[in-house]
Design an enzyme around this catalytic site. Structure first.
Site, PDB file in Angstrom:
ATOM      1  N   GLY A 169       0.799  -1.213   0.000  1.00  0.00           N
ATOM      2  CA  GLY A 169       0.000   0.000   0.000  1.00  0.00           C
ATOM      3  C   GLY A 169       0.832   1.262   0.000  1.00  0.00           C
ATOM      4  O   GLY A 169       2.069   1.231  -0.048  1.00  0.00           O
ATOM      5  N   ASN A 212      -3.488  -8.158   0.250  1.00  0.00           N
ATOM      6  CA  ASN A 212      -4.507  -8.790  -0.595  1.00  0.00           C
ATOM      7  C   ASN A 212      -4.698  -8.046  -1.915  1.00  0.00           C
ATOM      8  O   ASN A 212      -5.475  -8.483  -2.760  1.00  0.00           O
ATOM      9  CB  ASN A 212      -5.842  -8.907   0.147  1.00  0.00           C
ATOM     10  CG  ASN A 212      -6.432  -7.567   0.538  1.00  0.00           C
ATOM     11  OD1 ASN A 212      -5.964  -6.504   0.125  1.00  0.00           O
ATOM     12  ND2 ASN A 212      -7.483  -7.599   1.353  1.00  0.00           N
ATOM     13  N   GLY A 224      -3.722  -1.996  -2.368  1.00  0.00           N
ATOM     14  CA  GLY A 224      -2.283  -1.958  -2.607  1.00  0.00           C
ATOM     15  C   GLY A 224      -1.963  -2.301  -4.054  1.00  0.00           C
ATOM     16  O   GLY A 224      -2.732  -2.995  -4.723  1.00  0.00           O
ATOM     17  N   ASP A 258      -4.901 -12.172   2.583  1.00  0.00           N
ATOM     18  CA  ASP A 258      -5.827 -11.311   3.310  1.00  0.00           C
ATOM     19  C   ASP A 258      -5.724 -11.669   4.795  1.00  0.00           C
ATOM     20  O   ASP A 258      -5.959 -12.825   5.170  1.00  0.00           O
ATOM     21  CB  ASP A 258      -7.244 -11.535   2.808  1.00  0.00           C
ATOM     22  CG  ASP A 258      -8.226 -10.490   3.300  1.00  0.00           C
ATOM     23  OD1 ASP A 258      -8.084 -10.036   4.460  1.00  0.00           O
ATOM     24  OD2 ASP A 258      -9.149 -10.130   2.540  1.00  0.00           O
ATOM     25  N   LYS A 300     -13.991  -6.260   9.377  1.00  0.00           N
ATOM     26  CA  LYS A 300     -13.317  -7.542   9.617  1.00  0.00           C
ATOM     27  C   LYS A 300     -11.800  -7.380   9.561  1.00  0.00           C
ATOM     28  O   LYS A 300     -11.073  -7.994  10.346  1.00  0.00           O
ATOM     29  CB  LYS A 300     -13.756  -8.582   8.586  1.00  0.00           C
ATOM     30  CG  LYS A 300     -15.144  -9.152   8.797  1.00  0.00           C
ATOM     31  CD  LYS A 300     -15.430 -10.198   7.735  1.00  0.00           C
ATOM     32  CE  LYS A 300     -16.769 -10.878   7.957  1.00  0.00           C
ATOM     33  NZ  LYS A 300     -17.028 -11.898   6.904  1.00  0.00           N
ATOM     34  N   TYR A 319     -14.919   2.044   9.448  1.00  0.00           N
ATOM     35  CA  TYR A 319     -13.495   2.348   9.609  1.00  0.00           C
ATOM     36  C   TYR A 319     -13.205   2.889  11.000  1.00  0.00           C
ATOM     37  O   TYR A 319     -12.320   2.384  11.707  1.00  0.00           O
ATOM     38  CB  TYR A 319     -13.085   3.349   8.539  1.00  0.00           C
ATOM     39  CG  TYR A 319     -11.606   3.682   8.529  1.00  0.00           C
ATOM     40  CD1 TYR A 319     -10.674   2.741   8.120  1.00  0.00           C
ATOM     41  CD2 TYR A 319     -11.148   4.941   8.907  1.00  0.00           C
ATOM     42  CE1 TYR A 319      -9.314   3.044   8.095  1.00  0.00           C
ATOM     43  CE2 TYR A 319      -9.801   5.255   8.885  1.00  0.00           C
ATOM     44  CZ  TYR A 319      -8.891   4.300   8.480  1.00  0.00           C
ATOM     45  OH  TYR A 319      -7.545   4.610   8.462  1.00  0.00           O
ATOM     46  N   ARG A 348      -9.034  10.781  -1.173  1.00  0.00           N
ATOM     47  CA  ARG A 348      -8.721  11.739  -0.125  1.00  0.00           C
ATOM     48  C   ARG A 348      -8.403  13.090  -0.741  1.00  0.00           C
ATOM     49  O   ARG A 348      -8.085  13.205  -1.914  1.00  0.00           O
ATOM     50  CB  ARG A 348      -7.573  11.202   0.742  1.00  0.00           C
ATOM     51  CG  ARG A 348      -8.045  10.125   1.678  1.00  0.00           C
ATOM     52  CD  ARG A 348      -6.921   9.495   2.471  1.00  0.00           C
ATOM     53  NE  ARG A 348      -6.182   8.523   1.693  1.00  0.00           N
ATOM     54  CZ  ARG A 348      -5.323   7.646   2.226  1.00  0.00           C
ATOM     55  NH1 ARG A 348      -5.115   7.642   3.528  1.00  0.00           N
ATOM     56  NH2 ARG A 348      -4.686   6.781   1.459  1.00  0.00           N
TER      57      ARG A 348
END
Length: 344
Positions: free
Chosen positions: A31, A53, A57, A77, A112, A166, A207
């Site tokens: 990432g 995963n 990224g 993951d 998760k 989040y 963002r």
């Protein structure tokens, strides 16, 4: 199922002077932040195993280090059970989408990742007596009623809004880390990251810094949500990675999470005007309704980091924006010149 992107055994762990190299696992290693961290750890003499995963990224973020014999990457993951045979000395958990469009695309998986992923990594740390780092977020403060935000502030978070997958996932992860520390004596380090920008952000990141730069370079309108008077504090990626390293290498674990961010505060309109200027763009600035739960102000109190880690940012917004504009210009259009940004 895990997939090895680079089939390569790590070195035997013996450094040039006979000392065993430290081994670090970086979850989310492909990432934006993770790839920079992998490079820094390799430069510091570590063996590095990256897990990703590749939902957000990018493989090309790792191009500069794929030839390093001390580096390996596995497609995995962290929500799923981890590969068994990965002895490590240090673990860095950076594995979670961090921009609203990405983490809201699959909010259940986002939650998760924060909770089940943290459990899996904490269990790995417990098995190997490894030091473990958690990338938390300033979003745990929600739309703050205290300004600037010290680590002692408990936050003002909507537990059922579109951002809560989040915000609450990261808050839950913090709880798990400190409970594991109290229960099993694990050495944990938790950083609350404030707005960070720089090379390797994605054009669709969502963002504000990347949105504005991409829109300006494309000659599109810059989209400001709300009045633009809401404030943010922008930390360049190199400064943040230095903060990670200092936090992990502090002689004793802090008793609470640590704010890492740049305390210089700007309005969103300030940022929009700077980006238009730095890109020589003719883009207009247009306004759209403010999203639900978008915080009105955000600025870290980094007093603890200054005192305990001897850390504070050194790259101001003028310098960082110039570097980031150059990166996006090259990514989108090749290497045509970008005007040198004037330092304000």
């Amino acid at each position: 199922m895990s997939k090895v992107i680079k089939v390569l055994k790590l070195q035997d762990g013996i450094g040039r002077k006979g000392a065993r190299r430290s081994r670090a696992l970086v979850a989310g290693g492909a990432g934006f932040l993770g790839s920079h961290l992998c490079e820094r750890l390799l430069a510091d003499g570590y063996e590095v195993l990256a897990l990703d995963n590749f939902h957000t990224g990018k493989r090309y973020n790792l191009n500069a280090i794929l030839g390093n014999p001390a580096f390996r990457c596995i497609e995995h993951d962290i929500v799923d059970a981890l590969p068994e045979d990965i002895p490590v000395d240090e673990i860095y958990n950076l594995a979670c989408p961090a921009s609203p469009p990405h983490y809201q695309a699959d909010p259940i998986h986002t939650f998760k990742t924060s909770v089940l992923g943290s459990l899996n990594l904490l269990e790995l740390a417990r098995r190997h007596s490894a030091k473990i780092f958690q990338a938390s977020t300033s979003e745990v403060y929600g739309d703050p009623l205290v300004h600037p935000q010290p680590e002692s502030y408990l936050g003002n978070v909507n537990t059922h809004g579109p951002r809560s997958c989040y915000d609450e996932g990261k808050r839950s992860a913090e709880t798990l880390f400190f409970d594991y520390s109290r229960t099993f004596g694990i050495d944990i380090r938790v950083a609350r990251i404030f707005n960070t920008y720089g090379r390797r952000m994605q054009p669709d990141d969502g963002r504000v810094v990347s949105n504005f730069i991409v829109q300006a370079l494309r000659g599109e309108d810059l989209t400001v949500y709300g009045s633009g008077m809401q404030t943010r504090s922008f930390c360049y990626v190199d400064d943040l990675i230095e903060g990670f390293i200092r936090l992990m290498r502090a002689p004793t674990p802090p008793p609470h999470p640590v704010n890492l961010g740049n305390p210089a505060e700007f309005t969103v309109m300030d940022l929009a005007r700077l980006v238009v200027d730095y890109t020589n763009s003719r883009s207009r600035i247009v306004h759209r309704p403010l999203p639900i739960d978008d915080p009105r102000q955000r600025r870290p109190d980094i007093s603890f980091a200054r005192q305990y880690l001897d850390w504070e940012p050194t790259i101001d917004l003028s310098q960082g924006l110039a570097r980031t504009v150059e990166y996006f210009d090259a990514l989108l259009y090749g290497h045509r010149p970008v005007r040198e940004a004037a330092v304000s």
